[in-house]
Design a protein around this motif. Structure first.
Motif, PDB file in Angstrom:
ATOM      1  N   ASP A  91       0.874  -1.189   0.014  1.00 38.97           N
ATOM      2  CA  ASP A  91       0.027  -0.111  -0.015  1.00 38.97           C
ATOM      3  C   ASP A  91       0.681   1.090  -0.086  1.00 38.97           C
ATOM      4  O   ASP A  91       0.536   2.154  -0.589  1.00 38.97           O
ATOM      5  N   LEU A  92       1.973   1.362   0.627  1.00 33.14           N
ATOM      6  CA  LEU A  92       2.958   2.445   0.721  1.00 33.14           C
ATOM      7  C   LEU A  92       3.492   2.555  -0.729  1.00 33.14           C
ATOM      8  O   LEU A  92       3.678   3.790  -0.986  1.00 33.14           O
ATOM      9  N   LEU A  93       3.594   1.521  -1.355  1.00 31.56           N
ATOM     10  CA  LEU A  93       4.376   1.921  -2.846  1.00 31.56           C
ATOM     11  C   LEU A  93       3.298   2.476  -3.727  1.00 31.56           C
ATOM     12  O   LEU A  93       3.870   3.255  -4.722  1.00 31.56           O
ATOM     13  N   VAL A  94       2.162   2.305  -3.558  1.00 35.08           N
ATOM     14  CA  VAL A  94       1.061   2.756  -4.572  1.00 35.08           C
ATOM     15  C   VAL A  94       0.120   3.833  -3.888  1.00 35.08           C
ATOM     16  O   VAL A  94      -0.345   4.742  -4.985  1.00 35.08           O
ATOM     17  N   GLY A  95       0.087   3.882  -2.838  1.00 34.19           N
ATOM     18  CA  GLY A  95      -0.690   5.095  -2.373  1.00 34.19           C
ATOM     19  C   GLY A  95      -0.107   6.370  -1.435  1.00 34.19           C
ATOM     20  O   GLY A  95       0.788   6.301  -0.701  1.00 34.19           O
ATOM     21  N   TRP A  96      -0.564   7.417  -2.173  1.00 36.32           N
ATOM     22  CA  TRP A  96       0.315   8.642  -1.406  1.00 36.32           C
ATOM     23  C   TRP A  96      -0.369   8.983  -0.131  1.00 36.32           C
ATOM     24  O   TRP A  96       0.054   9.494   0.733  1.00 36.32           O
ATOM     25  N   GLN A  97      -1.664   8.767   0.239  1.00 34.75           N
ATOM     26  CA  GLN A  97      -2.118   8.757   1.683  1.00 34.75           C
ATOM     27  C   GLN A  97      -1.341   7.986   2.759  1.00 34.75           C
ATOM     28  O   GLN A  97      -1.088   8.696   3.474  1.00 34.75           O
ATOM     29  N   ALA A  98      -1.070   6.847   2.147  1.00 35.66           N
ATOM     30  CA  ALA A  98      -0.376   5.918   3.154  1.00 35.66           C
ATOM     31  C   ALA A  98       1.165   6.446   3.598  1.00 35.66           C
ATOM     32  O   ALA A  98       1.527   6.668   4.508  1.00 35.66           O
ATOM     33  N   LYS A  99       1.778   6.822   2.620  1.00 37.48           N
ATOM     34  CA  LYS A  99       3.040   7.714   2.613  1.00 37.48           C
ATOM     35  C   LYS A  99       2.931   8.873   3.453  1.00 37.48           C
ATOM     36  O   LYS A  99       3.660   9.239   4.233  1.00 37.48           O
ATOM     37  N   SER A 100       2.040   9.602   3.195  1.00 34.17           N
ATOM     38  CA  SER A 100       1.850  10.978   3.727  1.00 34.17           C
ATOM     39  C   SER A 100       1.445  10.764   5.127  1.00 34.17           C
ATOM     40  O   SER A 100       2.326  11.471   6.056  1.00 34.17           O
ATOM     41  N   ALA A 101       0.817   9.756   5.644  1.00 31.89           N
ATOM     42  CA  ALA A 101       0.442   9.323   7.044  1.00 31.89           C
ATOM     43  C   ALA A 101       1.993   8.845   7.633  1.00 31.89           C
ATOM     44  O   ALA A 101       2.355   9.258   8.709  1.00 31.89           O
ATOM     45  N   LEU A 102       2.644   7.985   6.961  1.00 30.61           N
ATOM     46  CA  LEU A 102       3.917   7.640   7.567  1.00 30.61           C
ATOM     47  C   LEU A 102       4.969   8.906   7.670  1.00 30.61           C
ATOM     48  O   LEU A 102       5.688   8.796   8.853  1.00 30.61           O
ATOM     49  N   TRP A 103       4.760   9.542   6.781  1.00 33.67           N
ATOM     50  CA  TRP A 103       6.010  10.962   6.992  1.00 33.67           C
ATOM     51  C   TRP A 103       5.696  11.801   7.969  1.00 33.67           C
ATOM     52  O   TRP A 103       6.420  12.258   8.677  1.00 33.67           O
ATOM     53  N   GLN A 104       4.316  11.746   8.265  1.00 32.25           N
ATOM     54  CA  GLN A 104       3.691  12.542   9.391  1.00 32.25           C
ATOM     55  C   GLN A 104       4.230  12.100  10.589  1.00 32.25           C
ATOM     56  O   GLN A 104       4.690  12.704  11.507  1.00 32.25           O
ATOM     57  N   GLN A 105       4.213  10.685  10.776  1.00 32.06           N
ATOM     58  CA  GLN A 105       4.582   9.907  11.980  1.00 32.06           C
ATOM     59  C   GLN A 105       6.012  10.162  12.395  1.00 32.06           C
ATOM     60  O   GLN A 105       6.457  10.184  13.334  1.00 32.06           O
ATOM     61  N   ILE A 106       6.864  10.097  10.975  1.00 24.72           N
ATOM     62  CA  ILE A 106       8.128  10.337  11.449  1.00 24.72           C
ATOM     63  C   ILE A 106       8.733  11.551  11.734  1.00 24.72           C
ATOM     64  O   ILE A 106       9.192  11.750  12.620  1.00 24.72           O
ATOM     65  N   TYR A 107       7.811  12.695  11.234  1.00 22.17           N
ATOM     66  CA  TYR A 107       8.095  14.084  11.650  1.00 22.17           C
ATOM     67  C   TYR A 107       7.726  13.978  13.203  1.00 22.17           C
ATOM     68  O   TYR A 107       8.664  14.799  13.791  1.00 22.17           O
ATOM     69  N   GLN A 108       6.565  13.496  13.266  1.00 23.25           N
ATOM     70  CA  GLN A 108       6.459  13.560  15.039  1.00 23.25           C
ATOM     71  C   GLN A 108       7.167  12.886  15.767  1.00 23.25           C
ATOM     72  O   GLN A 108       7.644  13.430  17.085  1.00 23.25           O
ATOM     73  N   TRP A 109       7.743  11.761  15.397  1.00 19.47           N
ATOM     74  CA  TRP A 109       8.663  10.971  16.231  1.00 19.47           C
ATOM     75  C   TRP A 109      10.112  11.814  16.380  1.00 19.47           C
ATOM     76  O   TRP A 109      10.679  11.660  17.565  1.00 19.47           O
ATOM     77  N   ARG A 110      10.690  12.397  15.213  1.00 19.70           N
ATOM     78  CA  ARG A 110      11.694  13.219  15.203  1.00 19.70           C
ATOM     79  C   ARG A 110      11.655  14.504  16.108  1.00 19.70           C
ATOM     80  O   ARG A 110      12.540  14.785  16.821  1.00 19.70           O
ATOM     81  N   GLU A 111      10.465  14.963  16.137  1.00 22.61           N
ATOM     82  CA  GLU A 111      10.264  16.236  17.139  1.00 22.61           C
ATOM     83  C   GLU A 111      10.249  15.801  18.532  1.00 22.61           C
ATOM     84  O   GLU A 111      10.868  16.561  19.275  1.00 22.61           O
ATOM     85  N   GLN A 112       9.664  14.549  18.727  1.00 22.19           N
ATOM     86  CA  GLN A 112       9.643  14.126  20.119  1.00 22.19           C
ATOM     87  C   GLN A 112      10.911  13.774  20.558  1.00 22.19           C
ATOM     88  O   GLN A 112      11.341  14.057  21.762  1.00 22.19           O
ATOM     89  N   ILE A 113      11.807  13.202  19.548  1.00 19.24           N
ATOM     90  CA  ILE A 113      13.155  12.749  20.103  1.00 19.24           C
ATOM     91  C   ILE A 113      13.862  14.159  20.208  1.00 19.24           C
ATOM     92  O   ILE A 113      14.904  13.985  21.224  1.00 19.24           O
ATOM     93  N   SER A 114      14.030  14.863  19.296  1.00 24.55           N
ATOM     94  CA  SER A 114      14.650  16.231  19.637  1.00 24.55           C
ATOM     95  C   SER A 114      14.470  17.018  20.720  1.00 24.55           C
ATOM     96  O   SER A 114      14.999  17.555  21.722  1.00 24.55           O
ATOM     97  N   GLY A 115      12.903  16.795  21.041  1.00 26.46           N
ATOM     98  CA  GLY A 115      12.363  17.474  22.505  1.00 26.46           C
ATOM     99  C   GLY A 115      13.240  16.667  23.604  1.00 26.46           C
ATOM    100  O   GLY A 115      13.410  17.519  24.571  1.00 26.46           O
ATOM    101  N   GLN A 116      13.299  15.398  23.562  1.00 26.11           N
ATOM    102  CA  GLN A 116      13.934  14.900  24.788  1.00 26.11           C
ATOM    103  C   GLN A 116      15.382  15.263  24.942  1.00 26.11           C
ATOM    104  O   GLN A 116      15.931  15.384  25.971  1.00 26.11           O
ATOM    105  N   ALA A 117      15.909  15.459  23.750  1.00 28.95           N
ATOM    106  CA  ALA A 117      17.220  15.557  23.853  1.00 28.95           C
ATOM    107  C   ALA A 117      17.666  17.239  24.441  1.00 28.95           C
ATOM    108  O   ALA A 117      18.437  17.196  25.263  1.00 28.95           O
ATOM    109  N   VAL A 118      16.664  18.049  24.135  1.00 27.66           N
ATOM    110  CA  VAL A 118      16.866  19.225  24.944  1.00 27.66           C
ATOM    111  C   VAL A 118      16.661  19.516  26.373  1.00 27.66           C
ATOM    112  O   VAL A 118      17.168  20.081  27.106  1.00 27.66           O
ATOM    113  N   VAL A 119      15.417  18.263  26.836  1.00 26.89           N
ATOM    114  CA  VAL A 119      15.240  18.278  28.336  1.00 26.89           C
ATOM    115  C   VAL A 119      16.387  17.560  28.984  1.00 26.89           C
ATOM    116  O   VAL A 119      16.794  17.935  30.050  1.00 26.89           O
ATOM    117  N   LYS A 120      16.880  16.547  28.293  1.00 26.04           N
ATOM    118  CA  LYS A 120      18.067  16.052  28.844  1.00 26.04           C
ATOM    119  C   LYS A 120      19.183  16.864  29.246  1.00 26.04           C
ATOM    120  O   LYS A 120      20.111  16.705  30.098  1.00 26.04           O
TER     121      LYS A 120
END
Length: 121
Positions: A91-120
């Motif tokens: 589904d990821l290979l053929v659907g832009w909606q699935a890719k978009s949702a995945l990239w959004q999760q990656i963005y949120q994950w990276r934001e969360q990790i960078s936020g934890q690094a600042v707090v530490k």
């Protein structure tokens, strides 16, 4: 007769040291989830979450002691402990909606990790 030749004649394989490198991460997908054409996508996603392919096992079932970094199963199972949860590779290979949702999760994950690094700091 030489001992190793005798064992070879009996079709006994020689003992070898097991690869002891532990892979701490796991990518879970459906049984038919492996798609060779998806390798660039897999590599890109793993790179974005700072995980090397060599550090990952790819399987259909969770393993105790391994952090699930990406769940690609069609039917998700609780508890959801994966860093990323997306549609299967097909589904990821053929659907832009699935890719978009995945990239959004990656963005949120990276934001969360960078936020934890600042707090530490």
């Amino acid at each position: 007769m030489n001992k190793s030749a005798y064992l070879t004649a009996m079709n006994v394989t020689t003992w070898r040291v097991r690869d002891t490198k532990v892979k701490p991460y796991l990518v879970i997908w459906d049984e038919n989830g492996e798609l060779p054409e998806a390798e660039p996508l897999i590599d890109a996603v793993l790179k974005l979450i700072d995980v090397k392919r060599e550090e990952c096992d790819f399987d259909c079932e969770p393993h105790t002691g391994k952090q699930i970094v990406w769940d690609l199963r069609r039917h998700k199972v609780r508890p959801r402990t994966a860093w990323l949860v997306s549609e299967p590779l097909a589904d990821l290979l053929v659907g832009w909606q699935a890719k978009s949702a995945l990239w959004q999760q990656i963005y949120q994950w990276r934001e969360q990790i960078s936020g934890q690094a600042v707090v530490k700091s």
